[in-house]
Design a protein around this motif. Sequence first.
Motif, PDB file in Angstrom:
ATOM      1  N   SER A  32       0.833  -1.204   0.000  1.00 40.91           N
ATOM      2  CA  SER A  32       0.000   0.000   0.000  1.00 40.91           C
ATOM      3  C   SER A  32       0.868   1.255   0.000  1.00 40.91           C
ATOM      4  CB  SER A  32      -0.925   0.000   1.221  1.00 40.91           C
ATOM      5  OG  SER A  32      -0.176  -0.128   2.394  1.00 40.91           O
ATOM      6  N   MET A  33       0.304   2.305  -0.555  1.00 37.83           N
ATOM      7  CA  MET A  33       0.988   3.592  -0.605  1.00 37.83           C
ATOM      8  C   MET A  33       0.828   4.268   0.751  1.00 37.83           C
ATOM      9  SD  MET A  33       2.595   5.644  -2.517  1.00 37.83           S
ATOM     10  CE  MET A  33       3.008   7.356  -2.605  1.00 37.83           C
ATOM     11  N   ILE A  34       1.961   4.531   1.415  1.00 38.40           N
ATOM     12  CA  ILE A  34       1.951   5.064   2.775  1.00 38.40           C
ATOM     13  C   ILE A  34       2.681   6.397   2.798  1.00 38.40           C
ATOM     14  CG2 ILE A  34       2.703   4.659   5.138  1.00 38.40           C
ATOM     15  CD1 ILE A  34       2.782   1.691   4.454  1.00 38.40           C
ATOM     16  N   SER A  35       2.152   7.344   3.572  1.00 45.45           N
ATOM     17  CA  SER A  35       2.884   8.580   3.814  1.00 45.45           C
ATOM     18  C   SER A  35       2.789   8.933   5.297  1.00 45.45           C
ATOM     19  CB  SER A  35       2.344   9.715   2.953  1.00 45.45           C
ATOM     20  OG  SER A  35       1.000   9.954   3.249  1.00 45.45           O
ATOM     21  N   VAL A  36       3.874   9.440   5.822  1.00 49.88           N
ATOM     22  CA  VAL A  36       3.924   9.900   7.213  1.00 49.88           C
ATOM     23  C   VAL A  36       3.511  11.358   7.187  1.00 49.88           C
ATOM     24  CG1 VAL A  36       5.387  10.244   9.229  1.00 49.88           C
ATOM     25  CG2 VAL A  36       5.785   8.282   7.734  1.00 49.88           C
ATOM     26  N   THR A  37       2.337  11.653   7.729  1.00 49.41           N
ATOM     27  CA  THR A  37       1.812  13.010   7.650  1.00 49.41           C
ATOM     28  C   THR A  37       2.286  13.894   8.789  1.00 49.41           C
ATOM     29  OG1 THR A  37      -0.201  12.315   8.775  1.00 49.41           O
ATOM     30  CG2 THR A  37      -0.237  12.325   6.368  1.00 49.41           C
ATOM     31  N   LEU A  55      -3.182   5.162   1.310  1.00 45.22           N
ATOM     32  CA  LEU A  55      -3.996   5.463   0.137  1.00 45.22           C
ATOM     33  C   LEU A  55      -5.169   4.496   0.013  1.00 45.22           C
ATOM     34  CD1 LEU A  55      -4.248   7.294  -2.330  1.00 45.22           C
ATOM     35  CD2 LEU A  55      -2.896   5.636  -3.587  1.00 45.22           C
ATOM     36  N   ASP A  56      -4.906   3.202   0.192  1.00 45.86           N
ATOM     37  CA  ASP A  56      -5.954   2.187   0.102  1.00 45.86           C
ATOM     38  C   ASP A  56      -6.527   1.956   1.498  1.00 45.86           C
ATOM     39  OD1 ASP A  56      -7.642   0.188  -0.631  1.00 45.86           O
ATOM     40  OD2 ASP A  56      -6.087  -1.278  -1.119  1.00 45.86           O
ATOM     41  N   LYS A  57      -7.691   2.515   1.766  1.00 50.82           N
ATOM     42  CA  LYS A  57      -8.284   2.454   3.106  1.00 50.82           C
ATOM     43  C   LYS A  57      -8.634   1.028   3.540  1.00 50.82           C
ATOM     44  CE  LYS A  57      -8.004   6.749   3.897  1.00 50.82           C
ATOM     45  NZ  LYS A  57      -6.936   7.178   4.767  1.00 50.82           N
ATOM     46  N   GLU A  94      -3.541   5.866  12.495  1.00 52.80           N
ATOM     47  CA  GLU A  94      -4.039   6.181  11.149  1.00 52.80           C
ATOM     48  C   GLU A  94      -4.500   7.630  11.113  1.00 52.80           C
ATOM     49  OE1 GLU A  94      -7.362   4.755   7.892  1.00 52.80           O
ATOM     50  OE2 GLU A  94      -7.246   3.743   9.818  1.00 52.80           O
ATOM     51  N   ASP A  95      -4.077   8.351  10.090  1.00 45.97           N
ATOM     52  CA  ASP A  95      -4.441   9.746   9.916  1.00 45.97           C
ATOM     53  C   ASP A  95      -5.457   9.847   8.786  1.00 45.97           C
ATOM     54  OD1 ASP A  95      -4.554  12.479  10.001  1.00 45.97           O
ATOM     55  OD2 ASP A  95      -2.643  12.792   8.980  1.00 45.97           O
ATOM     56  N   ASP A  96      -6.626  10.356   9.102  1.00 45.66           N
ATOM     57  CA  ASP A  96      -7.661  10.481   8.086  1.00 45.66           C
ATOM     58  C   ASP A  96      -7.882  11.937   7.680  1.00 45.66           C
ATOM     59  OD1 ASP A  96      -8.756  11.290  10.442  1.00 45.66           O
ATOM     60  OD2 ASP A  96     -10.633  10.195  10.207  1.00 45.66           O
ATOM     61  N   SER A  97      -6.914  12.792   7.947  1.00 46.49           N
ATOM     62  CA  SER A  97      -7.086  14.207   7.644  1.00 46.49           C
ATOM     63  C   SER A  97      -7.148  14.475   6.147  1.00 46.49           C
ATOM     64  CB  SER A  97      -5.962  15.031   8.271  1.00 46.49           C
ATOM     65  OG  SER A  97      -4.720  14.682   7.712  1.00 46.49           O
ATOM     66  N   ILE A  98      -6.458  13.677   5.336  1.00 44.37           N
ATOM     67  CA  ILE A  98      -6.506  13.867   3.890  1.00 44.37           C
ATOM     68  C   ILE A  98      -7.901  13.540   3.365  1.00 44.37           C
ATOM     69  CG2 ILE A  98      -5.581  13.067   1.686  1.00 44.37           C
ATOM     70  CD1 ILE A  98      -2.889  12.722   3.138  1.00 44.37           C
ATOM     71  N   ALA A  99      -8.477  12.442   3.830  1.00 51.63           N
ATOM     72  CA  ALA A  99      -9.832  12.077   3.424  1.00 51.63           C
ATOM     73  C   ALA A  99     -10.836  13.114   3.934  1.00 51.63           C
ATOM     74  CB  ALA A  99     -10.187  10.692   3.952  1.00 51.63           C
ATOM     75  N   TYR A 100     -10.616  13.603   5.138  1.00 51.22           N
ATOM     76  CA  TYR A 100     -11.494  14.627   5.694  1.00 51.22           C
ATOM     77  C   TYR A 100     -11.413  15.903   4.869  1.00 51.22           C
ATOM     78  CZ  TYR A 100     -13.485  17.914   9.062  1.00 51.22           C
ATOM     79  OH  TYR A 100     -14.241  18.876   9.656  1.00 51.22           O
ATOM     80  N   GLY A 101     -10.214  16.294   4.500  1.00 49.14           N
ATOM     81  CA  GLY A 101     -10.028  17.487   3.675  1.00 49.14           C
ATOM     82  C   GLY A 101     -10.683  17.340   2.310  1.00 49.14           C
TER      83      GLY A 101
END
Length: 123
Positions: A32-37, A55-57, A94-101
Amino acid sequence: MASNRISRINEELQRELSDLIRALKDPRVQQSMISVTKVEATGDLRYAKVYISVLDKDKARETLKGLKSAGGFLRREIAARLQLRYTPELVFVEDDSIAYGARMFDLLKSLEIREDENHDEET
């Protein structure tokens, strides 16, 4: 003054963890595509909360399990790369701020469309 030091350490931890996670051989992490936010270390540097965006929830839970199992390796590598008195214990969240944005952006975009429709009807 101390908060400035902690913020610099947080940035260094984020940068090093991003590099290290890409090099992990665990299939749960590689698939999976991972980023440290974001990284938040405590003032005494005993713990660091690492916010991970996947990226893949559907695979997020498995990815976090893989990162948790690799936590000792990651901590040891961080200790070798950074000169700190204490190497923090890593806690992955898990950070869901990107999905929230993205959701907020879609909501705002739908409001703009409705305003345009109302403006067209008035004229």
